[in-house]
Design a protein around this motif. Sequence first.
Motif, PDB file in Angstrom:
ATOM      1  N   UNK A 302       0.819  -1.221   0.000  1.00  0.00           N
ATOM      2  CA  UNK A 302       0.000   0.000   0.000  1.00  0.00           C
ATOM      3  C   UNK A 302       0.853   1.272   0.000  1.00  0.00           C
ATOM      4  N   UNK A 303       2.165   1.111  -0.060  1.00  0.00           N
ATOM      5  CA  UNK A 303       3.033   2.273  -0.254  1.00  0.00           C
ATOM      6  C   UNK A 303       3.421   3.025   1.017  1.00  0.00           C
ATOM      7  N   UNK A 304       2.921   2.590   2.185  1.00  0.00           N
ATOM      8  CA  UNK A 304       3.282   3.303   3.415  1.00  0.00           C
ATOM      9  C   UNK A 304       4.731   3.012   3.823  1.00  0.00           C
ATOM     10  N   UNK A 305       5.286   1.946   3.246  1.00  0.00           N
ATOM     11  CA  UNK A 305       6.719   1.677   3.419  1.00  0.00           C
ATOM     12  C   UNK A 305       7.323   1.573   2.018  1.00  0.00           C
ATOM     13  N   UNK A 306       8.388   2.345   1.780  1.00  0.00           N
ATOM     14  CA  UNK A 306       8.963   2.285   0.425  1.00  0.00           C
ATOM     15  C   UNK A 306       9.933   1.114   0.320  1.00  0.00           C
ATOM     16  N   UNK A 307      10.032   0.587  -0.893  1.00  0.00           N
ATOM     17  CA  UNK A 307      10.936  -0.537  -1.138  1.00  0.00           C
ATOM     18  C   UNK A 307      12.387  -0.131  -0.837  1.00  0.00           C
ATOM     19  N   UNK A 308      12.742   1.117  -1.156  1.00  0.00           N
ATOM     20  CA  UNK A 308      14.117   1.592  -0.924  1.00  0.00           C
ATOM     21  C   UNK A 308      14.462   1.522   0.555  1.00  0.00           C
ATOM     22  N   UNK A 309      13.538   1.989   1.368  1.00  0.00           N
ATOM     23  CA  UNK A 309      13.830   2.021   2.798  1.00  0.00           C
ATOM     24  C   UNK A 309      13.916   0.600   3.359  1.00  0.00           C
ATOM     25  N   UNK A 310      13.018  -0.265   2.889  1.00  0.00           N
ATOM     26  CA  UNK A 310      13.047  -1.634   3.387  1.00  0.00           C
ATOM     27  C   UNK A 310      14.333  -2.342   2.959  1.00  0.00           C
ATOM     28  N   UNK A 311      14.770  -2.091   1.746  1.00  0.00           N
ATOM     29  CA  UNK A 311      16.021  -2.679   1.258  1.00  0.00           C
ATOM     30  C   UNK A 311      17.197  -2.185   2.095  1.00  0.00           C
ATOM     31  N   UNK A 312      17.188  -0.905   2.387  1.00  0.00           N
ATOM     32  CA  UNK A 312      18.238  -0.307   3.198  1.00  0.00           C
ATOM     33  C   UNK A 312      18.278  -0.961   4.594  1.00  0.00           C
ATOM     34  N   UNK A 313      17.103  -1.183   5.150  1.00  0.00           N
ATOM     35  CA  UNK A 313      16.981  -1.842   6.457  1.00  0.00           C
ATOM     36  C   UNK A 313      17.576  -3.246   6.431  1.00  0.00           C
ATOM     37  N   UNK A 314      17.216  -4.003   5.387  1.00  0.00           N
ATOM     38  CA  UNK A 314      17.721  -5.383   5.288  1.00  0.00           C
ATOM     39  C   UNK A 314      19.235  -5.397   5.125  1.00  0.00           C
ATOM     40  N   UNK A 315      19.735  -4.442   4.374  1.00  0.00           N
ATOM     41  CA  UNK A 315      21.162  -4.376   4.113  1.00  0.00           C
ATOM     42  C   UNK A 315      21.918  -4.072   5.416  1.00  0.00           C
ATOM     43  N   UNK A 316      21.415  -3.105   6.163  1.00  0.00           N
ATOM     44  CA  UNK A 316      22.075  -2.751   7.426  1.00  0.00           C
ATOM     45  C   UNK A 316      22.020  -3.908   8.424  1.00  0.00           C
ATOM     46  N   UNK A 317      20.875  -4.597   8.439  1.00  0.00           N
ATOM     47  CA  UNK A 317      20.750  -5.753   9.336  1.00  0.00           C
ATOM     48  C   UNK A 317      21.802  -6.807   9.003  1.00  0.00           C
ATOM     49  N   UNK A 318      21.964  -7.053   7.710  1.00  0.00           N
ATOM     50  CA  UNK A 318      22.954  -8.047   7.282  1.00  0.00           C
ATOM     51  C   UNK A 318      24.361  -7.627   7.701  1.00  0.00           C
ATOM     52  N   UNK A 319      24.672  -6.338   7.518  1.00  0.00           N
ATOM     53  CA  UNK A 319      26.003  -5.857   7.881  1.00  0.00           C
ATOM     54  C   UNK A 319      26.247  -5.965   9.376  1.00  0.00           C
TER      55      UNK A 319
END
Length: 354
Positions: A302-319
């Motif tokens: 529904x667009x309340x969370x952007x794909x860019x931000x979620x990707x950034x979150x996953x990337x930081x979690x992995x790091x």
Amino acid sequence: MGNEFVLNESTLEFYKKYDSNLFEIARISSCYRNVFKVWTTDGEKLAKVSGKFSFQVVSEEDMPVVGDWVITSKSNLQDEAVIHEILPRTSKLSRAKAGTEFGEQIIAANVDYCLIVMALNLDFNIRRLERYLTAVWDSGATPIIVLNKADLCNDLDEKMKAVEAISFGTQIIITSATDLEKMKNLQSLLLKNKTYVLVGSSGVGKSTITNFLLGRDVQETTDIRFGDDKGKHCTTTRDLYYSEFGYCVIDTPGMREFALFGSEEGVSTSFKEITELALQCRFTDCTHKNEPGCAIQNALRNGSLTQERYTSYLKLLREEAYSLRKNDAKLMAEEKKKWKQISKAQYSQISKKR
Ligand SMILES: Nc1nc2c(ncn2[C@@H]2O[C@H](COP(=O)(O)OP(=O)(O)OP(=O)(O)O)[C@@H](O)[C@H]2O)c(=O)[nH]1
Ligand SMILES: [Zn+2]
């Protein structure tokens, strides 16, 4: 200046067990290989760690870093102070060690506020800001966002909105080196007796702002000479500065590589809305991929969370997970080293008895 630092209660509590006639609390203002510069009530001095102290050092983190409060005693030797103990750190800014080396390297301790400087022109990058916010939350310091070079920006409102969307009430200050009012405003917001550092990528204006905050040109201030262990002379500047306005600024070279290190806590603080969404998933062990009732997938749809931000979150979690794994290996190596030391000490006890 510099000798009026105010100690907090826990610091004073710690100091109680020492005889105040012989010992004092000092603050590390610079670190070299085996020599330190400390602020004491009599001004700045050189210092070394005591023999007992160095015997107890297991890893690098046990050594003093810029910003550390330490217990020192005076020695007659050329007015050199001796460091006996480091007081518990309220925050520590670290960088992950390069390459295959394990663990973290602490760059500075007891930092109250971290000014994350981002330029409003070419440097502007929300994903990078997320990264810095995460790392600062991890450190134990409080982030403040400084958006610099306002003079080079003509869509300030838009950029402010983008920053506000990811900063959850973190203080945002707009500056420009060309606008004295704005610079003075930043200065007026800094608190007495608090310690600040500036982080951010190269060229965003950290040195310019630091110089303004300290009312001088840092590069040109007080070089002092002293002999190191080998009797060689080196010229160097300090890393911790006291401003006449009562706050401290740490400006240390390693800070420029301040990067991610630490727990998952920082990620969940700077991505608060994602952490909260995850709590609403139907399944508590939801992987947010294709489970029914996944609140994150819903928000993405529904667009309340952007794909860019979620990707950034996953990337930081992995790091973060990666740096944690590296640290685990390091802890194991240290534990081994400690036991080696203990068994060595026991062995020498036994041989003495013989
Ligand atoms: N137009 C404009 N230029 C600025 C501003 N702040 C800094 N600058 C200029 O940007 C350049 C880089 O500034 P520095 O203060 O050296 O940046 P830094 O973040 O310390 O850079 P590093 O030392 O590489 O980490 C210099 O030429 C500054 O004069 C500003 O608000 N507006
Ligand atoms: Zn889910």
